[in-house]
Scaffold this active site. Structure first.
Site, PDB file in Angstrom:
ATOM      1  N   TYR A 162      40.218  29.426  39.912  1.00  0.00           N
ATOM      2  CA  TYR A 162      39.880  30.818  39.606  1.00  0.00           C
ATOM      3  C   TYR A 162      38.802  30.813  38.533  1.00  0.00           C
ATOM      4  CZ  TYR A 162      40.833  35.786  38.500  1.00  0.00           C
ATOM      5  OH  TYR A 162      40.745  37.148  38.284  1.00  0.00           O
TER       6      TYR A 162
ATOM      7  N   LYS B 231      38.667  31.273  43.886  1.00  0.00           N
ATOM      8  CA  LYS B 231      38.597  32.718  43.713  1.00  0.00           C
ATOM      9  C   LYS B 231      37.450  32.945  42.739  1.00  0.00           C
ATOM     10  CE  LYS B 231      40.961  36.816  41.949  1.00  0.00           C
ATOM     11  NZ  LYS B 231      42.119  37.375  41.222  1.00  0.00           N
TER      12      LYS B 231
END
Length: 308
Positions: free
Chosen positions: A149, A177
């Site tokens: 992320y 992400k």
């Protein structure tokens, strides 16, 4: 190592967690305790009615900074039991302490999670060598696939292109992400690795798809999930005009959900729909009347009005 992108990769390999993923809020009871019954009902709604392929639990939207390790484990177990046969459950385990993250990763694996979301260590601003060590150590700790992320505006440090390309060599680091908002950097990593990219910003889903991303890990997708799925499928089928029309339609909610902190408005909107949500935990605060009115307007503009 060179990659041949002329042949379409195996769908499972190219979309390890599907297309539409919601970073699910964590429902609480009125007195602020974990609402497991509410969590399983919300998970079923997101999977069965909003068309999510996967759910992220214990992410920032799930108020991970203010839930205990025990609550995190209990939540994963309950949601895996409720929808794990038809959706991938990705556990947020990232902290700014590598040892603690490894413990959370092992706990999530034991609880039945299908994957891990690991955010860049925040606040202590490690150098790239530290990021490489952190992510590799966590990926080594379990048998689960890992989604990195990258969110520098929260963590204070971006995962550099070269670091991402190196991390892609790890067999279990399969996805990102991406909330960095740098399409040029993303394009370069996509060209040099087999990482599956998911937009970490709802409103950038379509632009991300155009450079090779496979889907979104969303917040507004508590409400826009089914239509966002249509957008992604339209783009994949070559119906770019249809995808663009959906992007424009959903833009008021893609952006409006972040007029204040996203969890606050998602919980307010779910409550208005009679879905499980409950209060937020401090330091978050409840949506004001004005914020809820604005959310209602944004939902209506997207053609997804909240019940009065």
């Amino acid at each position: 190592m060179t990659h041949d992108h002329s042949a379409a990769p195996h769908p499972g390999a190219s979309r390890p967690f599907g297309r539409v993923i919601t970073a699910m809020v964590t429902p609480f009871t009125p007195d602020g305790a974990l609402d497991l019954d509410g969590a399983t009902r919300l998970a079923r709604y997101l999977v069965d009615e909003q068309g999510n392929d996967a759910l992220v639990l214990n992410g920032t939207t799930g108020e991970s900074p203010t839930t205990t390790d025990a609550e995190k484990e209990t939540l994963v177990r309950a949601v895996v039991e409720a929808v794990g046969d038809r959706a991938r459950i990705v556990a947020g385990v990232g902290t700014n302490d590598t040892r603690h993250t490894v413990e959370l990763a092992a706990q999530a694996e034991k609880a039945g999670a299908h994957g891990l979301l690991v955010v860049t260590p925040y606040y202590n601003k490690p150098p790239q060598a530290g990021l490489l060590h952190h992510f590799t150590t966590v990926a080594d700790a379990t048998g689960l696939p890992v989604m990195l992320y990258d969110i520098p505006h929260r963590s204070g440090v971006a995962i550099a292109t070269e670091t991402l390309v190196k991390l892609a060599e790890h067999g279990r680091i399969v996805a990102v992400k991406d909330a960095k908002g740098d399409l040029t950097a993303t394009s370069e990593v996509l060209a040099r690795s087999d990482l599956a990219f998911y937009s970490g910003e709802d409103a950038l889903t379509l632009p991300f798809l155009s450079v090779g991303a496979v889907g979104v890990v969303g917040t507004s997708t508590h409400f826009t999930g089914a239509l966002t799925r249509q957008l992604i499928e339209a783009f994949g089928a070559g119906d770019h005009a249809g995808a663009l029309a959906l992007h424009r339609r959903l833009l008021p909610l893609y952006t409006g959900i972040f007029r204040t902190q996203g969890t606050i408005l998602v919980k307010a909107g779910l409550a208005a729909q009679g879905l499980p949500a409950g209060p937020v935990r401090p330091p978050l605060v409840e949506a004001t009347g004005d914020e809820l009115a604005r959310l209602r307007a944004d939902c209506a503009a997207a053609g997804l009005p909240l019940p009065e």
